[in-house]
Write an enzyme that holds these catalytic residues in place. Structure first.
Site, PDB file in Angstrom:
ATOM      1  N   GLY A   1      30.057  39.122  46.290  1.00 55.71           N
ATOM      2  CA  GLY A   1      30.165  37.820  46.948  1.00 55.71           C
ATOM      3  C   GLY A   1      30.479  36.703  45.976  1.00 55.71           C
ATOM      4  O   GLY A   1      30.948  36.932  44.868  1.00 55.71           O
ATOM      5  N   ASN A   2      30.212  35.451  46.437  1.00 55.53           N
ATOM      6  CA  ASN A   2      30.620  34.259  45.703  1.00 55.53           C
ATOM      7  C   ASN A   2      32.109  34.377  45.358  1.00 55.53           C
ATOM      8  O   ASN A   2      32.521  34.306  44.206  1.00 55.53           O
ATOM      9  CB  ASN A   2      29.763  34.057  44.445  1.00 55.53           C
TER      10      ASN A   2
ATOM     11  N   HIS B   1      38.893  37.624  43.717  1.00 57.02           N
ATOM     12  CA  HIS B   1      38.516  38.538  44.805  1.00 57.02           C
ATOM     13  C   HIS B   1      39.578  38.513  45.920  1.00 57.02           C
ATOM     14  O   HIS B   1      39.915  39.542  46.498  1.00 57.02           O
ATOM     15  CB  HIS B   1      37.187  38.120  45.433  1.00 57.02           C
TER      16      HIS B   1
ATOM     17  N   LYS C   1      39.100  42.941  34.951  1.00 59.67           N
ATOM     18  CA  LYS C   1      38.239  42.191  34.016  1.00 59.67           C
ATOM     19  C   LYS C   1      37.088  43.098  33.590  1.00 59.67           C
ATOM     20  O   LYS C   1      36.712  43.147  32.433  1.00 59.67           O
ATOM     21  CB  LYS C   1      37.699  40.915  34.651  1.00 59.67           C
TER      22      LYS C   1
END
Ligand code: PAF
Length: 282
Positions: free
Chosen positions: A33-34, A39, A153
């Protein structure tokens, strides 16, 4: 049409099974999330290849050490769902912790990739990758996806997941996506929001350091040990505390001292209490 939010394992499995029976291919993006631009690009990538896209949002307690940021990790479900509306995601799987892990930590079944999970980030964060592989395995069983997309990443995480999928013959194709960066080069991460203004100004120097190391290697530097020592000094001078800065074989993760094909430079550093990771392929 608004995006479906699914919180129960059984409901998610039922929906995925129905899609599969109907002949749909399912793409999956696991997240904590966030959501940021990075994303959303993973979701867009998944959408190119399949009929239905599921994203999971679950802050997985198993991958956090006792003194890490599990409690303060940003939980922004409403804002995340808002961001996903415009991308026409088919389902958001957002289970709560109690329904997801029904057993105590010491009685649970774990999935572990030894070796690769114990070096670099795994050495500094014992148990972290076992937490990742366990949750990813379980999410794969629930979502039953044909493809799953992960960012590069977390290069070590991506490599470990690929190995798990291959060794356990899991019927899912893993797609790795290039790291999405801020304009100044800082790799996008939910943890960037922990940085103070001063730290945020320093942070892009991490990627600049990796780019500069790559350039020096391309200009025919042979002594990689010396190169790493020099650039550790640069990072320290810039204000980072170094967890590791290493050059490894991009597939096997073996340490290398002389340039070879397929190298990756990997780093983890601290700015205050915030741990940043990044990498670059050479
Ligand atoms: O990369 C992440 O956000 C997490 O490690 C993952 C893959 C969603 C597992 O919790």
């Amino acid at each position: 049409m608004s995006v479906q939010i699914i919180t129960s394992i059984e409901d998610m499995q039922t929906i995925s099974s129905r899609w599969r029976l109907d002949g749909f291919r399912i793409g999956f993006v696991p997240t904590m999330g966030n959501l940021h631009e990075g994303h959303l690009r993973l979701v867009e990538k998944a959408k190119q290849n399949v009929d239905k896209v599921v994203i999971s949002i679950f802050v997985n307690p198993l991958q956090f050490g006792p003194n890490e940021d599990f409690e303060k990790y940003p939980r922004t479900l409403d804002a995340d769902i808002e961001k996903l509306q415009s991308l026409s995601v088919d389902a958001v799987f957002a289970p709560d912790e109690k329904s997801f892990y029904r057993n105590d930590k010491d009685k649970m079944t774990y999935v572990e990739v030894p070796g690769l999970s114990d070096i670099l980030c795994g050495a500094s964060r014992p148990g972290h990758f076992r937490g990742v592989t366990t949750v990813v395995n379980k999410l794969f069983n629930i979502v039953q996806a044909d493809i799953a997309v992960f960012g590069s990443k977390d290069y070590q995480q991506l490599t470990i997941i690929r190995q798990m999928v291959e060794e356990l013959a899991m019927p899912v194709k893993i797609i790795g996506m290039d790291t999405v960066r801020e304009i100044d080069g800082l790799a996008m991460s939910s943890r960037n929001r922990y940085l103070s203004t001063e730290q945020r100004n320093i942070a892009p120097k991490l990627y600049q350091c990796l780019q500069s190391m790559r350039q020096v290697i391309r200009e025919d530097e042979q002594d990689l040990t010396k190169l790493v020592t020099e650039y550790k000094k640069v990072l320290l001078k810039d204000g980072f505390q170094i967890d590791y800065l290493e050059i490894r074989d991009a597939h096997s993760f073996q340490s290398i001292e002389e340039p070879s094909e397929n190298m990756v430079i990997l780093t983890a550093v601290w700015l205050g209490d915030t741990r940043l990771i990044d990498n670059i392929l050479v």
